[in-house]
Design an enzyme around this catalytic site. Structure first.
Site, short mmCIF file in Angstrom:
data_model
loop_
_atom_site.label_atom_id
_atom_site.label_comp_id
_atom_site.label_asym_id
_atom_site.label_seq_id
_atom_site.Cartn_x
_atom_site.Cartn_y
_atom_site.Cartn_z
N GLY A 23 -63.40 -42.14 -10.27
CA GLY A 23 -63.18 -40.75 -9.88
C GLY A 23 -61.80 -40.20 -10.12
N GLY A 24 -60.99 -40.85 -10.96
CA GLY A 24 -59.66 -40.31 -11.28
C GLY A 24 -58.89 -40.03 -10.00
CB THR A 78 -63.40 -45.22 -13.57
OG1 THR A 78 -62.45 -44.53 -14.35
CG2 THR A 78 -62.73 -46.44 -12.96
O1 DON Z 1 -56.40 -44.55 -14.09
C1 DON Z 1 -56.84 -43.51 -13.66
O2 DON Z 1 -56.49 -43.00 -12.62
C2 DON Z 1 -57.93 -42.81 -14.44
N1 DON Z 1 -57.82 -43.15 -15.83
C3 DON Z 1 -59.22 -43.22 -13.87
C4 DON Z 1 -60.34 -42.47 -14.48
C5 DON Z 1 -61.53 -42.43 -13.63
O3 DON Z 1 -61.55 -42.92 -12.54
C6 DON Z 1 -62.68 -41.69 -14.18
N2 DON Z 1 -63.82 -41.86 -13.33
N3 DON Z 1 -64.55 -41.13 -12.84
#
Ligand code: DON
Length: 575
Positions: free
Chosen positions: A478-479, A386
């Site tokens: 970072g999800g 992301t």
């Molecule tokens: O919206 C979210 O929480 C996830 N789709 C975000 C994904 C994400 O941050 C991946 N990155 N490292």
């Protein structure tokens, strides 16, 4: 006491070295040391993003008289070209903006939506089990993209220079190509097999069948064509006409659900940000459909009365208490949060009465067990991407934007002829209550799949004011780890007096209720800290973290942009 220390080795040496040098640097703060760049301060404008090229494009917009929102729009398109594993026009995201004559802080929701044909059962087989990879790979994993509509809505509301001037630099960059750096080469090499499963994706990223080498030019002609269309026709250039036809053709070829009315009917929504006070600061962050603002608010408010003066930032005492606050806050995430257009979110999640009760669940000495539903694992084979970026201008305008296609390279499916990847954001829905998604997160009814609904997110672009004046803009990738990383960095800055470089370089820790594990950034913690956390009853996992924070701190009339030392590097700049 159940204790597990899993040491999962991935190809992480390069990043680990960077982190270690950064941590060392933060300890000794050697001026002139070139292990990581110490940012300069600026007075007129600053950008912090994952890419130096995108940052440069944003700074050029500021220098030519654009405001922070103009620059943020241009950076968003530029990242779609130079950082395609996360930067995008085929995904979605959120923006927190402070702009206007009498500046107000507003949140823009340009999150993807489930297509109208989506159903609650769409990822389940006849026996009700979740079908492997169906919500993460290919056309079926894509939500209706929101990025172009989002950037357009930002510009419509606050833009001060011509739209096409903000899109053109990205289009030209796609057309003429950019020089492949080590980061991009490594990333493509790592994902080669997964990207090669779709012929159109393979053609884009591996021209002539080979991985682009460091120093070569990477040209994206189809993407340039799409961007020129968006530059001349605005959001319609993406959601209708020839580009819409290309998306629908991809859906037909690969069995996806998005149709022309999903695209033409896609809408963004301005929302009131989550606002809370912490240590006298006013913090504004993303409200649902992101869990980011509320969960970060809960973590910080749960910890606000604690006195940390006897412990250090990386000590077991602090990490333990922080993890317990996260456990309590993330439990609410799973149960109570979803798309507010479909579900009434309880309005008391940040009320002091409620938080006082929740604070009572925290044991200061030992880990409390999360009730076991089904343990997912933090991390796993798929790394994630992301990207967050921040822009500030000399008039106090601030833009904090996090956008994504979810995991690295999203669904892995490139829209043939369009030159961009589609997201796999549908995986952020709860495909089945209790079954963990890519980030090990479980969800309930609140986040079930429904047509037109937005999937719950953790993204948390954030703005902070001090005495009503701009003070900080930050966010992360970072999800699920986004929220804890931001809360910890804020505590590092405010409670432990860390310098912004130090706050970003220091080892990260994360707990998300389920799975009931405490994640420590691999290689960043002393064995005594590890042993103390085990003694307190934590199941430890030590591995790479996903978070990468880019921030700008504003102080005494100057702006300090700082990029996470874990990132591609040097995307901070100003003038
Ligand atoms: O919206 C979210 O929480 C996830 N789709 C975000 C994904 C994400 O941050 C991946 N990155 N490292």
């Amino acid at each position: 006491m159940r204790t597990m220390i899993s040491l999962i080795k991935k190809d992480r040496n390069r990043r680990k070295n960077l982190i270690l040098s950064a941590v060392l640097l933060s300890l000794f703060f050697l001026p002139g040391c070139d292990a990581i760049k110490i940012s300069e301060v600026y007075e007129k404008g600053a950008v912090a993003s994952a890419s130096p090229i995108a940052t440069e494009i944003g700074l050029n917009v500021l220098k030519s008289g654009g405001n922070a929102v103009d620059a943020a729009v241009a950076v968003g398109f530029a990242l779609a070209v130079v950082h395609p594993e996360a930067g995008n026009i085929g995904g979605g995201g959120f923006a927190l903006v402070r702009a206007g004559q009498e500046p107000e802080i507003r949140a823009l929701d340009f999150r993807e939506k489930a297509p109208a044909a989506a159903t609650e059962q769409m990822y389940l087989d006849d026996s009700g089990a979740v079908i492997d990879q169906m919500s993460t790979v290919g056309a079926n994993s894509a939500g209706v993209p929101g990025t172009v509509a989002g950037l357009y809505a930002l510009w419509q509301e606050y833009g001060s220079i011509e739209w096409d001037a903000l899109v053109a630099p990205a289009a030209e960059l796609a057309d003429s190509g950019f020089i492949v750096d080590d980061y991009f080469h490594q990333s493509l090499s790592r994902y080669r097999e997964r990207l090669n499963q779709f012929e159109e994706t393979s053609r884009l990223f591996f021209p002539n069948g080979s991985t682009p080498l460091v120093g070569e030019k990477f040209v994206q002609s189809d993407l340039a064509g799409t961007l020129y269309l968006v530059a001349s026709e605005g959001r319609d250039g993406f959601y209708t006409g020839s580009n819409a036809k290309l998306i629908i053709a991809a859906m037909e070829r690969h069995g996806g659900l998005i149709d022309s009315s999903d695209l033409a009917g896609y809408s963004t929504t301005w929302r009131s940000p989550v606002h809370f006070e912490f240590d006298g600061l006013d913090i504004y962050s993303m409200p649902p459909p992101s869990s980011g603002g509320i969960v970060m608010g809960q973590i910080l408010k749960l910890l606000e009365p604690s006195d940390f003066s006897a412990s250090s930032f990386g000590s077991a005492e602090f990490i333990h208490l922080f993890a317990e606050a996260c456990r309590v806050a993330y439990a609410d995430r799973a149960e109570h949060l979803g798309d507010p257009d479909f579900y009434n979110i309880p309005d008391n999640l940040l009320d002091e009465t409620y938080l006082t009760h929740r604070r009572g669940l925290i044991d200061h000495e030992y880990a409390v067990s999360s009730e076991t539903i089904k343990a997912g694992s933090i991390g796993g084979a798929e790394s994630t991407e992301t990207t967050h970026y921040s822009v500030v201008d000399e008039n106090g305008n601030m833009a904090s934007i996090t956008y994504t296609i979810n995991s690295s390279y999203g669904s892995k499916l490139v829209v043939d002829g369009g030159g961009y990847l589609l997201n796999n954001e549908m995986d952020d829905f709860s495909a089945k209550p209790g079954v963990p998604n890519l980030y090990g997160l479980v969800g309930s009814e609140t986040n079930k799949i429904e047509p037109g609904k937005r999937m719950l997110s953790s993204m948390a672009p954030t703005l902070v004011l001090k005495n009503d004046e701009p003070y900080l803009t930050f966010g992360s990738k970072g999800g699920s780890q986004i929220i804890s990383a931001l809360a910890a960095v804020l505590l590092g800055l405010e409670r432990f007096g860390l310098d912004p470089h130090e706050a970003l370089a220091t080892g990260r820790f994360h707990h998300q209720w389920l799975p009931d594990q405490l994640l420590l950034e691999e290689g960043a913690f002393d064995i005594t800290v590890v042993q103390d956390l085990i003694r307190r009853g934590h199941d430890l996992v030590q591995e790479d973290v996903y978070s990468e924070i880019h921030l700008i701190r504003i102080k005494d009339g100057t702006m300090l942009p700082v990029c996470d030392p874990r990132s591609r590097g040097n995307g901070d700049g100003g003038f």
